[in-house]
Design an enzyme around this catalytic site. Structure first.
Site, PDB file in Angstrom:
ATOM      1  CD  GLU A 126     -13.457  -4.112  37.495  1.00 30.25           C
ATOM      2  OE1 GLU A 126     -12.832  -3.554  36.576  1.00 30.25           O
ATOM      3  OE2 GLU A 126     -14.427  -4.848  37.302  1.00 30.25           O
TER       4      GLU A 126
ATOM      5  CG  HIS B 208     -10.642 -10.176  23.652  1.00 29.09           C
ATOM      6  ND1 HIS B 208     -10.195  -9.767  24.875  1.00 29.09           N
ATOM      7  CD2 HIS B 208     -10.928  -9.043  22.973  1.00 29.09           C
ATOM      8  CE1 HIS B 208     -10.219  -8.452  24.955  1.00 29.09           C
ATOM      9  NE2 HIS B 208     -10.665  -7.985  23.814  1.00 29.09           N
TER      10      HIS B 208
ATOM     11  CG  ASP C 293     -14.358  -5.395  33.755  1.00 25.90           C
ATOM     12  OD1 ASP C 293     -15.338  -5.448  34.519  1.00 25.90           O
ATOM     13  OD2 ASP C 293     -13.201  -5.223  34.151  1.00 25.90           O
TER      14      ASP C 293
END
Length: 416
Positions: free
Chosen positions: A266, A90, A153
């Site tokens: 957030e 990622h 997240d």
């Protein structure tokens, strides 16, 4: 052995020899895992960013720390051979690749460690550096009723991968990033040594590896602090037209004592239009709840702001949840009429981005390029940043999320 590998590095155009080379190197290193050719179509030649594609010499699938140690020792004695540890790929700028080098697939070690440890009244989990956070979550909650305190997240990432960066999400204002919730690491150093480190044992290595972008060692095991997992989450989004009110409320929430605020805070910026990816449709949590733009003032600018919060609770607490949540929301200054909320299980809330991933994979956009930029902006500069970046440069969106995490400087320190 080194001379033999040196010949391959300098003469790796002889593709017909590669299968023999793989077998010979595997035997010479005495690996318990496996080695594959670094074919340009393999997972080792690309990452989530989609901006680069390079061909490694070999893809190593180690069985554990011993295999990783042997590979790193070999590379450390070979002047022109590089090694990259790849979690779930990622990264976005080719950090998990090694052109003409060796890529270590850490996911092949994901099941090596999983041990629940009650220590001096606290609870921890020992997990492999190659384990995915989503698996750590589901196994911890289902088996023990506990879970790590701090998250990212998106949870289809490896433990070692996020700990090599920071690991930030909406819980970081309270517990710090994931790097602040680790008490012990097992690391393969640049010399190939397998070393255990903590705040008090080999502390220089410990603090170098956490957030060290893989340049100080490869994490093969991590001890993560746990807390009792809630049953449910009330997940809420509220909208602001004014940036100053948005930031004022976010700052208020993250500076309250534990138990007197939300458990997750957030935010994100979105366009003040009906664009399906960048505008109003990106806000509602419930598909049956449409965004009503008539609540937005005519004087609102090109972008709007969404504050996303969550309140954790046990099933037995449900009768008091409305009172607690409404009391907190009553102190915020969001646009009246622009609130969306749902109640979901704790694991479903934490896996929310994984469900979005399924949708974008289905529409074919997951494999496209994903440029990404993370910035820390000080409180004194954030209003000017909004004016020059969000309202001007990015007023039409970026085709993806523009997230804002309110963080406290005090939480950058380690917490045990």
């Amino acid at each position: 052995m080194i001379a033999y590998l040196g010949r391959i590095v300098h003469d790796n155009d002889a593709e017909s020899k590669l299968d023999d080379d793989v077998s010979s190197i595997s035997k010479s290193l005495d690996l318990q895992g496996s080695i594959e050719n670094g074919d340009v179509s393999s997972l080792a030649s690309k990452d989530f960013g989609g901006l680069y594609s390079v061909k490694p010499l070999f893809l190593i699938k180690p069985s554990g720390a011993e295999d990783i140690s042997r590979v790193v020792k070999l590379a450390s004695r070979t002047s022109n051979l590089t090694v990259a540890a790849r979690g779930n790929g990622h990264s976005i700028n080719g950090q998990a690749m090694a052109e003409g080098g060796l890529v270590i697939d850490m996911c092949s070690t994901e099941k090596n460690h999983f041990e629940f440890l009650p220590i001096n009244g606290s609870h921890y989990i020992d997990v492999s550096g190659g384990a995915l956070w989503e698996d750590v979550l589901t196994r911890c909650v289902s088996r023990y009723g506990y879970a790590p305190r701090s998250w990212t997240d998106y949870l289809s990432l490896t433990v070692g991968g996020t700990l090599s960066n920071a690991g930030v999400s909406g819980q970081a204002f309270r517990y710090g990033p994931q790097t602040s919730n680790v008490t012990e690491l097992e690391v393969v150093t640049g010399k190939g040594e397998i070393t255990v480190c903590s705040e008090t044992l080999n502390s220089e290595l410990f603090f170098g590896v956490l957030g060290g972008l893989g340049q100080f060692g490869i994490i093969t095991r991590a001890r993560i602090k746990l807390q009792q997992a809630p049953d449910m989450v009330r997940w809420i989004r509220v909208v602001y037209s004014e940036f100053e009110e948005f930031t004022r409320d976010a700052e208020f929430l993250v500076t309250q004592k534990e138990g007197e605020s939300f458990d997750y805070v957030e935010g994100f910026v979105f366009c003040n239009n009906d664009d399906p990816f960048n505008g109003w449709p990106s806000v509602p949590l419930d598909p049956g709840h449409e965004f009503n733009p008539t609540h937005i003032s005519q004087t609102a600018g090109s972008v709007l702001y969404c504050l996303e919060v969550a309140f954790h609770y046990r099933n037995s607490d449900h009768p008091t949840v409305d009172t607690a949540v409404n009391g907190l929301l009553g102190r915020l200054r969001f646009v009246e009429g622009l609130k969306s909320q749902v109640d979901v299980s704790y694991t479903k809330f934490l896996l929310r981005v994984n469900r979005a991933e399924e949708q974008v994979k289905a529409n074919g956009t997951w494999d496209g390029p994903h440029p990404w930029l993370n910035l820390f902006v000080s409180k004194s500069d954030v209003v000017n940043f909004d004016r020059t970046v969000f309202k001007t440069t990015l007023k039409d969106g970026v085709g993806g999320p523009m997230l804002i995490y309110p963080l406290l400087r005090s939480k950058e320190k380690r917490s045990a």
